[in-house]
Design a protein around this motif. Sequence first.
Motif, PDB file in Angstrom:
ATOM      1  N   CYS A 167      36.612  50.363  42.177  1.00  0.00           N
ATOM      2  CA  CYS A 167      35.599  51.352  42.530  1.00  0.00           C
ATOM      3  C   CYS A 167      34.537  50.688  43.390  1.00  0.00           C
ATOM      4  O   CYS A 167      33.944  49.684  42.990  1.00  0.00           O
ATOM      5  CB  CYS A 167      34.968  51.947  41.273  1.00  0.00           C
ATOM      6  N   ALA A 168      34.303  51.234  44.566  1.00  0.00           N
ATOM      7  CA  ALA A 168      33.281  50.696  45.462  1.00  0.00           C
ATOM      8  C   ALA A 168      31.879  50.987  44.949  1.00  0.00           C
ATOM      9  O   ALA A 168      30.907  50.434  45.465  1.00  0.00           O
ATOM     10  CB  ALA A 168      33.444  51.282  46.861  1.00  0.00           C
ATOM     11  N   GLY A 169      31.771  51.835  43.927  1.00  0.00           N
ATOM     12  CA  GLY A 169      30.479  52.138  43.343  1.00  0.00           C
ATOM     13  C   GLY A 169      30.123  51.222  42.186  1.00  0.00           C
ATOM     14  O   GLY A 169      29.219  50.390  42.282  1.00  0.00           O
ATOM     15  N   CYS A 170      30.880  51.334  41.086  1.00  0.00           N
ATOM     16  CA  CYS A 170      30.531  50.582  39.871  1.00  0.00           C
ATOM     17  C   CYS A 170      31.272  49.264  39.740  1.00  0.00           C
ATOM     18  O   CYS A 170      30.950  48.453  38.869  1.00  0.00           O
ATOM     19  CB  CYS A 170      30.776  51.446  38.637  1.00  0.00           C
ATOM     20  N   GLY A 171      32.298  49.013  40.575  1.00  0.00           N
ATOM     21  CA  GLY A 171      33.030  47.760  40.524  1.00  0.00           C
ATOM     22  C   GLY A 171      34.165  47.718  39.518  1.00  0.00           C
ATOM     23  O   GLY A 171      34.828  46.690  39.391  1.00  0.00           O
ATOM     24  N   HIS A 172      34.418  48.798  38.815  1.00  0.00           N
ATOM     25  CA  HIS A 172      35.512  48.838  37.846  1.00  0.00           C
ATOM     26  C   HIS A 172      36.853  48.602  38.539  1.00  0.00           C
ATOM     27  O   HIS A 172      37.059  49.060  39.670  1.00  0.00           O
ATOM     28  CB  HIS A 172      35.525  50.198  37.137  1.00  0.00           C
ATOM     29  N   ARG A 173      37.758  47.869  37.871  1.00  0.00           N
ATOM     30  CA  ARG A 173      39.082  47.565  38.410  1.00  0.00           C
ATOM     31  C   ARG A 173      40.159  48.106  37.473  1.00  0.00           C
ATOM     32  O   ARG A 173      39.992  48.089  36.256  1.00  0.00           O
ATOM     33  CB  ARG A 173      39.259  46.048  38.579  1.00  0.00           C
TER      34      ARG A 173
END
Length: 232
Positions: free
Chosen positions: A115-121
């Motif tokens: 996610c480019a927002g929260c960084g979740h992978r």
Amino acid sequence: MAGDIVILTGAGISAESGLGTFRDAGGIWARYPLEDVATPEGFARDPALVHDFYNARRRQARAASPNPAHAALARLEASWPGRVLIVTQNIDSLHERAGTRAVRHMHGRIDRARCAGCGHRWDAPDEMHPHDACPACTAPRTRPDVVWFGEMPEHMDEIWDRLRAAALFVSIGTSGNVYPAAAFVQDAARAGAYTLELNLDPSAGAADFDETRHGPAGRIVPAWVDEMLART
């Protein structure tokens, strides 16, 4: 020779598995402008184009199989008395699928999403699209979990530490044109490592290595691993 080994791999090690190289004549960057499909700015301009590009790369990577060079490095890791670290510029998972455990992907992995927002992978589906929602924050900011030009490669602190502790640094199937990986040989040599290039042709930095061997990875890598294990 005993001690720790750090091995850098590039597109050349996966070429015999059917995955295209990037910088050679006819390579991927000769057919796709990198600024359109491999930069944050390109993704901002046309996320659908970028997703289409990486969807195709993901299908290709998932259909590929490890070749004898990947298998040989897994065998080396399993049998070498010291530590073996694979640092790869490749975004495929062929090293892991061949059985290697200690792999660091400098440029991310095509089979992962971020996610480019929260960084979740998370594990990437077969197809990704601009409207896909992040499973953590629900923002429609899903992108491939790969490192684009202008972004910082991953695992660099660990990689520099391991290079400076290595007795042997080996570069396999890489052009020697892309930094910081192109500087690994010099950094390892300054710390006292013996340096070896295994490549189809001499790389841009071939003169920096103590020893070079040239030929297809599927032939020269297993032969080198056989030599190394014969010494243990």
